[in-house]
Design an enzyme around this catalytic site. Structure first.
Site, PDB file in Angstrom:
ATOM      1  N   HIS A  25       0.896   4.061   7.554  1.00 42.61           N
ATOM      2  CA  HIS A  25       1.809   5.471   8.533  1.00 42.61           C
ATOM      3  C   HIS A  25       0.661   6.256   9.247  1.00 42.61           C
ATOM      4  O   HIS A  25       0.676   7.500  10.075  1.00 42.61           O
ATOM      5  CB  HIS A  25       2.592   6.521   7.877  1.00 42.61           C
ATOM      6  CG  HIS A  25       3.995   6.115   6.939  1.00 42.61           C
ATOM      7  ND1 HIS A  25       4.915   6.990   5.946  1.00 42.61           N
ATOM      8  CD2 HIS A  25       3.987   4.713   6.964  1.00 42.61           C
ATOM      9  CE1 HIS A  25       5.406   6.497   6.389  1.00 42.61           C
ATOM     10  NE2 HIS A  25       5.207   5.115   6.433  1.00 42.61           N
ATOM     11  N   ASP A  47       2.750   3.285   2.784  1.00 46.21           N
ATOM     12  CA  ASP A  47       2.366   5.274   3.390  1.00 46.21           C
ATOM     13  C   ASP A  47       1.204   5.652   4.133  1.00 46.21           C
ATOM     14  O   ASP A  47       0.392   4.414   4.680  1.00 46.21           O
ATOM     15  CB  ASP A  47       2.364   5.926   2.768  1.00 46.21           C
ATOM     16  CG  ASP A  47       3.592   7.750   2.649  1.00 46.21           C
ATOM     17  OD1 ASP A  47       3.247   7.926   3.583  1.00 46.21           O
ATOM     18  OD2 ASP A  47       4.732   7.813   2.838  1.00 46.21           O
TER      19      ASP A  47
END
Ligand SMILES: *[C@@H]1O[C@H](CO)[C@@H](O)[C@H](O)[C@H]1NC(C)=O
Ligand SMILES: *[C@@H]1O[C@H](CO)[C@@H](O)[C@H](O)[C@H]1NC(C)=O
Ligand SMILES: *[C@@H]1O[C@H](CO)[C@@H](O)[C@H](O)[C@H]1NC(C)=O
Ligand SMILES: *[C@@H]1O[C@H](CO)[C@@H](O)[C@H](O)[C@H]1NC(C)=O
Ligand SMILES: *[C@@H]1O[C@H](CO)[C@@H](O)[C@H](O)[C@H]1NC(C)=O
Length: 287
Positions: A215, A192
């Site tokens: 991310h 993430d």
């Protein structure tokens, strides 16, 4: 939670630091509190911490080399004097906190289920002032690797984060309601956001950090809850984003109140390699 704390033997560099410091620091070695390698050290560590914390002279909690099991543990202050917490290690191997996330990730359905079970994070730093965290590896966490909340002046240096690209919500370092947070010389590979800033993050500096897979760095999401605080002054310099979904991102929910502002965003000397969305500002975030 069943964490495995794995410590391989010690580094010359740290030894030098510790030998010069032993003169001033009282040592609270968990082996004196009944900890044995391969055993559960939760109680020994709790006891060593409370003695060190109650000491009126500076103290150092020491965990010597070995592989240990550790359940969820909370170190509470305020402490009476300066404290050092040390994992002994050798040959520049990293100290590893393994969250054993592989089973948990498959059970994470928070994207679909709002009342989903919150999984545990590897490290939570709450309400700390003037703190340095260095030379730690956080591996395969169930949820956020590191959460920083209500801190003032905390530095993470050489803090390595490792989890596969497919692990959901394993944000690397999540910061909220904190001021003067520095993250430098760090490698983050996760499923993430590598670094995410929640509301009330101010004066955050990220320097020489490699992120990917992951991310990218993210401000937000903001504006989902009432009474959120503004975000101000985020400096990101000399960083590499490599094989990440996003580069730098700011995301706010559609009905974010006007009082929640994001100001002073500085992104400089950032190299992006194979990044799908290098820059995103999304003011209608709604996953
Ligand atoms: C959502 O998660 C909670 C907690 O794990 C669970 O009790 C509930 O059944 C889940 N709801 C759905 C629709 O999956
Ligand atoms: C941290 O600093 C703040 C502001 O100076 C102070 O109110 C707070 O008590 C300090 N916290 C600790 C744990 O020392
Ligand atoms: C921040 O914390 C570090 C580590 O304790 C300390 O050396 C430094 O003086 C602090 N900085 C400020 C501005 O208080
Ligand atoms: C950048 O960080 C890496 C560790 O991730 C370190 O090996 C390297 O020396 C750092 N570079 C500089 C210029 O500090
Ligand atoms: C980017 O990542 C790939 C594989 O994940 C790696 O082989 C390569 O060395 C990385 N590049 C940089 C500049 O870090």
């Amino acid at each position: 939670m069943d964490l495995q704390l794995k410590m391989i033997t010690f580094a010359l560099f740290l030894l030098l630091v510790s030998s010069s410091a032993t003169a001033q620091f009282g040592v609270f070695d968990i082996s004196k509190y009944g900890a044995v390698p391969n055993g559960d050290i939760t109680q020994a560590l709790t006891n060593a911490w409370s003695d060190a914390c109650a000491s009126t002279t500076p103290g150092k909690v020491v965990i010597s080399r070995g592989i240990y099991n550790l359940k969820q543990i909370e170190f509470k202050g305020p402490c009476m004097a300066l404290l050092r917490f040390k994992l002994m290690e050798q040959f520049k191997h990293h100290k590893t906190q393994n969250g054993r996330g592989a089973n948990a990730w498959t059970q994470n359905n928070c994207a679909k289920n709002k009342s989903c079970k919150k999984l545990s994070m590897n490290f939570g730093f709450g309400f700390l002032n003037n703190t340095i965290v260095r030379d730690i590896t956080s591996k395969d966490n169930k949820y956020f690797h590191v959460s920083v909340l209500g801190c003032n002046n905390i530095t993470f240096t050489n803090f390595k984060i490792v989890a596969p690209t497919t692990s959901p919500n394993t944000d690397g370092i999540h910061i909220g309601r904190s001021t003067h947070v520095n993250i430098d010389n760090t490698n983050i590979a996760t499923g993430d956001d590598c670094i995410s800033l929640g509301d009330g993050s101010k004066q955050i500096t990220v320097l020489n950090v490699t992120c990917g897979p992951g991310h990218g760095t993210s401000v937000g999401s903001l504006g989902k809850y009432p009474n959120e605080e503004r975000v101000e002054d985020f400096f990101v310099r000399n960083c590499i984003l490599n094989n990440s979904d996003n580069g730098v991102r700011i995301k706010t929910w559609p009905d974010t109140p006007e009082t929640i502002t994001v100001t002073g965003m500085h992104f400089k000397d950032i190299k992006m390699i194979n990044v799908k969305n290098p820059i995103i500002i999304d003011q209608e975030y709604c996953p």
